[in-house]
Design an enzyme around this catalytic site. Structure first.
Site, short mmCIF file in Angstrom:
data_model
loop_
_atom_site.label_atom_id
_atom_site.label_comp_id
_atom_site.label_asym_id
_atom_site.label_seq_id
_atom_site.Cartn_x
_atom_site.Cartn_y
_atom_site.Cartn_z
N ASN A 32 -7.95 -18.34 7.97
CA ASN A 32 -9.17 -18.75 7.24
C ASN A 32 -8.84 -19.75 6.12
O ASN A 32 -9.75 -20.24 5.46
CB ASN A 32 -9.94 -17.54 6.71
CG ASN A 32 -9.18 -16.77 5.65
OD1 ASN A 32 -8.10 -17.19 5.22
ND2 ASN A 32 -9.72 -15.66 5.21
N ASP A 51 -12.09 -16.51 10.30
CA ASP A 51 -11.78 -15.27 9.59
C ASP A 51 -11.78 -14.09 10.55
O ASP A 51 -12.66 -14.01 11.43
CB ASP A 51 -12.87 -15.07 8.51
CG ASP A 51 -12.46 -14.06 7.48
OD1 ASP A 51 -12.26 -14.45 6.32
OD2 ASP A 51 -12.33 -12.86 7.82
N ASN A 76 -4.57 -9.65 2.63
CA ASN A 76 -4.21 -9.92 1.23
C ASN A 76 -3.00 -9.06 0.88
O ASN A 76 -2.88 -7.94 1.37
CB ASN A 76 -5.39 -9.60 0.30
CG ASN A 76 -6.54 -10.58 0.50
OD1 ASN A 76 -7.56 -10.24 1.07
ND2 ASN A 76 -6.34 -11.81 0.05
N TYR A 141 -2.72 -1.86 -2.20
CA TYR A 141 -2.21 -2.71 -1.11
C TYR A 141 -1.47 -1.85 -0.08
O TYR A 141 -1.77 -1.89 1.13
CB TYR A 141 -1.29 -3.79 -1.71
CG TYR A 141 -0.43 -4.46 -0.69
CD1 TYR A 141 -0.98 -5.22 0.34
CD2 TYR A 141 0.97 -4.35 -0.75
CE1 TYR A 141 -0.18 -5.83 1.28
CE2 TYR A 141 1.78 -4.97 0.18
CZ TYR A 141 1.20 -5.70 1.20
OH TYR A 141 2.00 -6.29 2.13
N PHE A 208 10.73 -7.35 -15.99
CA PHE A 208 9.76 -6.27 -16.21
C PHE A 208 10.46 -4.92 -16.32
O PHE A 208 10.52 -4.16 -15.35
CB PHE A 208 8.71 -6.26 -15.10
CG PHE A 208 7.84 -7.49 -15.04
CD1 PHE A 208 7.54 -8.22 -16.19
CD2 PHE A 208 7.31 -7.93 -13.83
CE1 PHE A 208 6.74 -9.35 -16.14
CE2 PHE A 208 6.49 -9.06 -13.77
CZ PHE A 208 6.22 -9.78 -14.92
N GLY A 284 3.32 0.54 -11.52
CA GLY A 284 3.44 0.80 -10.08
C GLY A 284 4.75 0.38 -9.45
O GLY A 284 4.89 0.46 -8.23
N ASP A 285 5.74 -0.09 -10.25
CA ASP A 285 7.02 -0.53 -9.69
C ASP A 285 7.98 0.64 -9.51
O ASP A 285 8.43 1.23 -10.49
CB ASP A 285 7.70 -1.53 -10.64
CG ASP A 285 7.36 -2.97 -10.32
OD1 ASP A 285 6.87 -3.23 -9.20
OD2 ASP A 285 7.60 -3.83 -11.18
N1 UDP Z 1 9.85 -8.90 -11.49
C1 UDP Z 1 10.27 -9.26 -12.75
N2 UDP Z 1 9.73 -10.39 -13.30
C2 UDP Z 1 8.82 -11.17 -12.67
C3 UDP Z 1 8.41 -10.81 -11.36
C4 UDP Z 1 8.95 -9.66 -10.79
O1 UDP Z 1 11.09 -8.58 -13.38
O2 UDP Z 1 8.37 -12.17 -13.25
C5 UDP Z 1 10.44 -7.70 -10.86
C6 UDP Z 1 9.42 -6.67 -10.41
O3 UDP Z 1 9.09 -5.79 -11.45
C7 UDP Z 1 10.18 -5.98 -9.27
C8 UDP Z 1 11.07 -7.10 -8.70
O4 UDP Z 1 11.11 -8.11 -9.70
O5 UDP Z 1 11.02 -4.97 -9.78
C9 UDP Z 1 10.52 -7.70 -7.42
O6 UDP Z 1 9.14 -8.02 -7.66
P1 UDP Z 1 8.28 -8.86 -6.64
O7 UDP Z 1 6.91 -9.02 -7.25
O8 UDP Z 1 9.02 -10.09 -6.24
O9 UDP Z 1 8.21 -7.96 -5.33
P2 UDP Z 1 7.72 -6.42 -5.12
O10 UDP Z 1 8.97 -5.59 -5.20
O11 UDP Z 1 6.70 -6.09 -6.13
O12 UDP Z 1 7.17 -6.45 -3.73
#
Ligand code: UDP
Length: 330
Positions: A32, A51, A76, A141, A208, A284-285
């Site tokens: 789409n 779509d 998504n 997701y 993060f 959520g990580d």
């Molecule tokens: N992460 C980070 N800084 C950023 C983006 C991601 O420290 O600017 C970390 C995020 O918390 C995770 C890892 O990198 O632990 C991979 O994140 P990504 O979003 O690439 O993939 P995900 O594991 O969420 O699918």
């Protein structure tokens, strides 16, 4: 007969469509173009814009083209967005898949390979994660992807349809020809965000959280090259064509790298100091996600070629350097 790649203008879809064309297959792409790019679709593929929630569009497609099997990427895929706008994810990922399966069953198209995710597991009880480990998603997701897997199971139970769900870990890298690669707007993934620093698009990369229970305190992920993912889709479709039963496979390298290790490797690839700043954890990580992909190797004969993080980041770097604005014209 052709293979239909839904979402074939997106990141993993476009690499799979190209790999199929390179393997001499007849390829039809539908997208789409909400998050995908027409420029990412291989020239050899026949392209239809539409779509998957549009039943008429799908019916017409299945009537026009003779489709042997479907590879379904049209979804998504941003964790953060799914938490803020869950109904968008239920609508596209679940309702879209429902319309697709309806149309496939009506037209006797009975093989589908689709993108699932490591996010179906949630916080793992152990690493490496095996396919029959507990699934308990910590974000919407992952929840919609798990529900897609369940929908496939029940539809397969009732109708002549077989499926393979591929649970990707962290997709990354770009085709070595640097003509296609990762282009998300907004970008949320670690490697493309890191590379924005040497591209002069951001002053530093945020880490993060550095207080996780990992050796350097930062999250550990299993980074898998997009071309290796593409090959797995072709193998999975061949597996179904050859009579394989419904199945679920993890796709990762089985090796984890911390956020700090990925940044360090990107410094080595780019020769840039890449300043980094520790910030709060992202909601959520999970601390660690590492795949066991032994099943994909044994059952599908999958052999990832890119098992070295330096080479993986190098392919991404070449793509970003040659396409500073992604697929947009400068
Ligand atoms: N992460 C980070 N800084 C950023 C983006 C991601 O420290 O600017 C970390 C995020 O918390 C995770 C890892 O990198 O632990 C991979 O994140 P990504 O979003 O690439 O993939 P995900 O594991 O969420 O699918």
């Amino acid at each position: 007969m052709a293979i239909l790649v839904l979402g074939g203008a997106g990141y993993i879809g476009s690499h799979t469509a190209l790999a199929l064309c390179e393997a001499g297959r007849d390829v039809v792409v539908a997208d789409n173009l909400e998050t995908g790019f027409k420029a990412a679709v291989p020239e050899k593929a026949r392209f239809y814009q539409g779509d998957i929630r549009d039943r008429e569009f799908l019916d017409k497609l299945f009537e026009t083209e003779k489709i042997e099997g479907v590879i379904h990427f049209a979804a998504n895929s941003q964790v953060g967005e799914s938490m803020k706008d869950p109904l968008k994810y239920y609508d596209n990922n679940l309702c879209g898949t429902k319309v697709l399966l309806d149309s496939m069953v009506a037209h006797g198209v009975n093989k589908i390979v689709f993108s699932s995710t490591a996010a179906t597991y949630g916080e793992p009880e152990r690493v490496p994660i095996l396919e029959d480990d507990k699934t308990d998603p910590t974000n919407c997701y992952g929840e919609t992807k798990l529900a897609m897997e369940h929908m496939m199971k029940w539809v397969s139970n009732a109708h002549d349809l077989k499926f393979v769900a591929l649970r990707y870990f962290n997709a990354c890298g770009a085709h070595p020809n640097a003509k296609i690669g990762e282009a998300h707007n907004p970008e949320t993934h670690l490697i493309p965000l890191i590379l924005q620093v040497p591209m002069g698009k951001r002053p530093q990369i945020s880490i993060f959280g550095d207080d996780y229970a990992t050796p350097d305190g930062t999250c550990i992920r299993d980074y898998i090259h997009v071309c290796d993912l593409a090959q797995a889709h072709i193998l999975a479709l061949d597996y179904l064509v050859n009579g394989g039963d419904n199945n679920v496979f993890n796709l990762g390298n089985g090796v984890g790298f911390s956020v700090k290790e990925v940044i360090e490797e990107a410094r080595s690839v780019t020769g840039h100091e890449i300043p980094a700043k520790v910030e709060a954890r992202r909601a959520g990580d999970p601390a660690q996600l590492i795949a066991s992909s032994e099943k994909a190797k044994t059952v599908l004969g999958w052999k990832p070629e890119y098992d070295d993080l330096h080479t993986i980041i190098d392919t991404a770097w070449k793509w970003h350097q040659s396409h500073p604005n992604g697929y947009e014209e400068a």
